[in-house]
Design a protein around this motif. Structure first.
Motif, PDB file in Angstrom:
ATOM      1  N   ARG A  99      -9.603  -9.424  -1.299  1.00  0.00           N
ATOM      2  CA  ARG A  99     -10.188  -8.108  -1.020  1.00  0.00           C
ATOM      3  C   ARG A  99     -10.038  -7.804   0.467  1.00  0.00           C
ATOM      4  O   ARG A  99     -10.377  -8.634   1.312  1.00  0.00           O
ATOM      5  CB  ARG A  99     -11.674  -8.076  -1.405  1.00  0.00           C
ATOM      6  CG  ARG A  99     -11.939  -8.335  -2.883  1.00  0.00           C
ATOM      7  CD  ARG A  99     -11.726  -7.091  -3.714  1.00  0.00           C
ATOM      8  NE  ARG A  99     -11.778  -7.393  -5.139  1.00  0.00           N
ATOM      9  CZ  ARG A  99     -12.898  -7.527  -5.842  1.00  0.00           C
ATOM     10  NH1 ARG A  99     -14.060  -7.409  -5.234  1.00  0.00           N
ATOM     11  NH2 ARG A  99     -12.849  -7.784  -7.133  1.00  0.00           N
TER      12      ARG A  99
ATOM     13  N   TYR B  15     -10.915  -3.172  -1.603  1.00  0.00           N
ATOM     14  CA  TYR B  15     -11.674  -3.623  -0.444  1.00  0.00           C
ATOM     15  C   TYR B  15     -12.935  -4.367  -0.882  1.00  0.00           C
ATOM     16  O   TYR B  15     -13.401  -4.231  -2.015  1.00  0.00           O
ATOM     17  CB  TYR B  15     -12.061  -2.438   0.441  1.00  0.00           C
ATOM     18  CG  TYR B  15     -10.912  -1.874   1.237  1.00  0.00           C
ATOM     19  CD1 TYR B  15     -10.685  -2.265   2.550  1.00  0.00           C
ATOM     20  CD2 TYR B  15     -10.039  -0.944   0.661  1.00  0.00           C
ATOM     21  CE1 TYR B  15      -9.630  -1.743   3.284  1.00  0.00           C
ATOM     22  CE2 TYR B  15      -8.978  -0.417   1.387  1.00  0.00           C
ATOM     23  CZ  TYR B  15      -8.779  -0.826   2.703  1.00  0.00           C
ATOM     24  OH  TYR B  15      -7.729  -0.315   3.416  1.00  0.00           O
TER      25      TYR B  15
ATOM     26  N   ASN C  39     -18.056   1.486   1.905  1.00  0.00           N
ATOM     27  CA  ASN C  39     -17.454   2.433   0.969  1.00  0.00           C
ATOM     28  C   ASN C  39     -15.963   2.590   1.236  1.00  0.00           C
ATOM     29  O   ASN C  39     -15.439   3.709   1.248  1.00  0.00           O
ATOM     30  CB  ASN C  39     -18.161   3.788   1.086  1.00  0.00           C
ATOM     31  CG  ASN C  39     -19.652   3.692   0.829  1.00  0.00           C
ATOM     32  OD1 ASN C  39     -20.071   3.326  -0.259  1.00  0.00           O
ATOM     33  ND2 ASN C  39     -20.439   4.008   1.836  1.00  0.00           N
ATOM     34  N   ALA C  40     -15.276   1.483   1.427  1.00  0.00           N
ATOM     35  CA  ALA C  40     -13.857   1.538   1.790  1.00  0.00           C
ATOM     36  C   ALA C  40     -12.965   1.897   0.606  1.00  0.00           C
ATOM     37  O   ALA C  40     -11.853   2.388   0.786  1.00  0.00           O
ATOM     38  CB  ALA C  40     -13.418   0.207   2.397  1.00  0.00           C
ATOM     39  N   GLY C  41     -13.400   1.607  -0.611  1.00  0.00           N
ATOM     40  CA  GLY C  41     -12.611   1.981  -1.778  1.00  0.00           C
ATOM     41  C   GLY C  41     -12.021   0.800  -2.531  1.00  0.00           C
ATOM     42  O   GLY C  41     -12.355  -0.368  -2.270  1.00  0.00           O
ATOM     43  N   ASP C  42     -11.109   1.099  -3.477  1.00  0.00           N
ATOM     44  CA  ASP C  42     -10.505   0.059  -4.320  1.00  0.00           C
ATOM     45  C   ASP C  42      -9.713  -0.934  -3.472  1.00  0.00           C
ATOM     46  O   ASP C  42      -9.007  -0.555  -2.529  1.00  0.00           O
ATOM     47  CB  ASP C  42      -9.573   0.692  -5.352  1.00  0.00           C
ATOM     48  CG  ASP C  42     -10.319   1.537  -6.377  1.00  0.00           C
ATOM     49  OD1 ASP C  42     -11.534   1.315  -6.523  1.00  0.00           O
ATOM     50  OD2 ASP C  42      -9.686   2.426  -6.990  1.00  0.00           O
TER      51      ASP C  42
ATOM     52  N   ASP D 180     -12.353  -3.373   5.890  1.00  0.00           N
ATOM     53  CA  ASP D 180     -12.255  -2.223   6.778  1.00  0.00           C
ATOM     54  C   ASP D 180     -13.334  -2.431   7.845  1.00  0.00           C
ATOM     55  O   ASP D 180     -14.483  -1.996   7.705  1.00  0.00           O
ATOM     56  CB  ASP D 180     -12.502  -0.922   6.005  1.00  0.00           C
ATOM     57  CG  ASP D 180     -12.323   0.310   6.878  1.00  0.00           C
ATOM     58  OD1 ASP D 180     -11.952   0.148   8.056  1.00  0.00           O
ATOM     59  OD2 ASP D 180     -12.577   1.427   6.390  1.00  0.00           O
TER      60      ASP D 180
ATOM     61  N   GLU E 283       0.843  -1.189   0.000  1.00  0.00           N
ATOM     62  CA  GLU E 283       0.000   0.000   0.000  1.00  0.00           C
ATOM     63  C   GLU E 283       0.882   1.244   0.000  1.00  0.00           C
ATOM     64  O   GLU E 283       2.013   1.230   0.494  1.00  0.00           O
ATOM     65  CB  GLU E 283      -0.932   0.023   1.201  1.00  0.00           C
ATOM     66  CG  GLU E 283      -0.265   0.163   2.533  1.00  0.00           C
ATOM     67  CD  GLU E 283      -1.281   0.296   3.668  1.00  0.00           C
ATOM     68  OE1 GLU E 283      -0.872   0.788   4.735  1.00  0.00           O
ATOM     69  OE2 GLU E 283      -2.454  -0.093   3.495  1.00  0.00           O
TER      70      GLU E 283
ATOM     71  N   MET F 180     -16.630  -5.329  -1.615  1.00  0.00           N
ATOM     72  CA  MET F 180     -17.760  -4.522  -2.046  1.00  0.00           C
ATOM     73  C   MET F 180     -19.047  -5.333  -1.924  1.00  0.00           C
ATOM     74  O   MET F 180     -19.018  -6.564  -1.860  1.00  0.00           O
ATOM     75  CB  MET F 180     -17.563  -4.064  -3.493  1.00  0.00           C
ATOM     76  CG  MET F 180     -16.369  -3.145  -3.688  1.00  0.00           C
ATOM     77  SD  MET F 180     -16.232  -2.538  -5.407  1.00  0.00           S
ATOM     78  CE  MET F 180     -15.835  -4.073  -6.248  1.00  0.00           C
TER      79      MET F 180
END
Length: 426
Positions: A387, A409, A404-407, A390, A356, A411
């Protein structure tokens, strides 16, 4: 020719072997690498504790020094102002029954006069009345199933009014309640002429809530003595409540009930706080399991007990309604927070080293580091991908991950692999 045949035979063998390998590979994927998946869906959860709470509040025992029979003018949990009459004292039980009979007849008379009023009939529409009749009938049934006698009686009265009005309207004057109204007036006048008047009253000295029972704890469970209350005392009170069908003491020595101050009150109880999720100063929601009434409260203290991880919680609340004065103890749910996220079974969670990018807040410089991340493997067609999670809430056998944690993560609606893959993603 022979050479050509041999070449053809070799090619045939190679082709057959290739087909067999392909079939074997397909079979392997279907049999040995099949996965059990669950669709990632939205879910909610509460961080809460359920316990037996004990009220600590300022209560004043109300007494009457004379003799006679008490007729209450305020229901249990009713709110009273300064000077309001809480109870009337009559010479005997027969006098109270006579008064109750007059009140019941007066209620019937009021209903008949109301539905027979010319203005009421002029505005009444059969379709509206029919809808109201159906609605009130449903309310009667629902309140009966909930054992809410007071609400059921109210719905029943409305049903009778709507149905009687409907009868008058659709009959176009052929149905009349004039005779019943006249008879009721005569009965009421006759009873009133022979009615015995009350010999005394009990009035409210302050703005408060009234209940018609006492439990002997009014002088010991007060805000002033809060610091002296022990966990052992609370355990004893809640245990006695469980072992007794009714902890409310009979009225004696002129005791007719008590008034409960409207301002702030406390609730104490024993909870498990091993994980130290509850802290002094936390704002929580108290929900009564008997009535579902709620109020916001603050954690004032967490006193240690003789049990490891167990504490006596002291809560303060300044919201007072009739629901919170009916009893001394309550089964209550203390809600610390409400969470929403993607539900993930714990069995599906894996860990993997993930690169990251980290941005230095002061310089803005970007660096890459490897982090051992918690996540799940998901199946996207024939691809298997890791994935990250969070986590916003930890349950017993599941967690909730931010939606809505993002790319990179998890979904919503991903196919989470719950069985058939190891910690390395194989």
């Amino acid at each position: 020719m022979n050479s050509s045949n041999k070449m053809n035979n070799v090619l045939l063998v190679l082709l057959s072997a290739s087909v067999l390998v392909t079939i074997g590979t397909i079979f392997y994927h279907f049999v040995d690498t099949s996965y059990e998946t669950e669709t990632a869906i939205r879910a909610t959860a509460d961080e809460s504790k359920i316990f037996e709470g004990v009220y600590v509040r300022d209560e004043t025992v109300l007494t009457y020094s004379g003799t006679g029979t008490v007729s209450y003018q305020v229901p249990d949990g009713g709110k009273v102002a300064v000077g309001d009459v809480i109870a009337e004292i009559y010479p005997d039980e027969a006098s109270i029954e006579q008064k109750q009979q007059i009140a019941a007849l007066q209620d019937k008379l009021d209903v008949l006069e109301r539905i027979s009023n010319t203005g009421t009939l002029a505005e009444a529409q059969p379709a509206d009345l029919s809808r109201q009749i159906s609605q009130y009938y449903k309310e009667i049934v629902q309140n009966r199933d909930r054992s809410d006698i007071s609400a059921m009686a109210s719905a029943e009265q409305k049903f009778v009014e709507a149905y009687s009005t409907y009868q008058i309207v659709v009959s176009q004057g052929e149905v009349s309640f004039s005779q019943q109204i006249s008879d009721l007036r005569t009965q009421i006048q006759s009873l009133e002429s022979a009615q015995t008047q009350f010999v005394g009253t009990v009035t409210s000295e302050n703005s408060s809530y009234f209940v018609s029972y006492t439990d002997g704890l009014e002088s010991s469970l007060t805000a002033e003595k809060l610091s002296d209350i022990t966990p052992e005392q609370i355990r004893k009170i809640t245990q006695e409540e469980k072992n007794s069908d009714d902890t409310k003491t009979a009225k004696n020595n002129g005791v007719i009930g008590k008034s409960i101050a409207q301002y702030g009150w406390y609730m104490v109880g024993i909870i498990d706080n091993k994980e130290q999720k509850y802290k002094v100063g936390d704002t929580v929601t108290l929900k009564l399991l008997t009535s579902s009434a709620t109020a916001s409260a603050t954690v004032q203290e967490l006193r240690s007990t003789d049990e490891d991880g167990e504490v006596m919680v002291v809560l303060y609340c300044d919201t007072m309604t009739s629901d919170f004065v009916q009893n001394r103890t309550e089964n209550v749910e203390m809600i610390l927070g409400e969470y929403e996220g993607i539900k993930v079974p714990r069995d599906a969670i894996r860990f993997k080293d993930v690169e990251e990018t980290v941005v230095d807040e002061e310089t803005g410089e970007e660096t890459t580091q490897v982090v051992n991340s918690r996540g799940v493997y998901v199946q996207d067609g024939e691809k298997i991908e890791f994935r990250r999670l969070d986590v916003v809430y930890e349950g017993k056998d599941y967690v909730l991950s931010d939606m809505n944690a993002g790319d990179g993560y998890l979904m919503l609606y991903d196919s989470v692999i719950v069985e058939g893959i190891d910690a390395n993603g194989n």
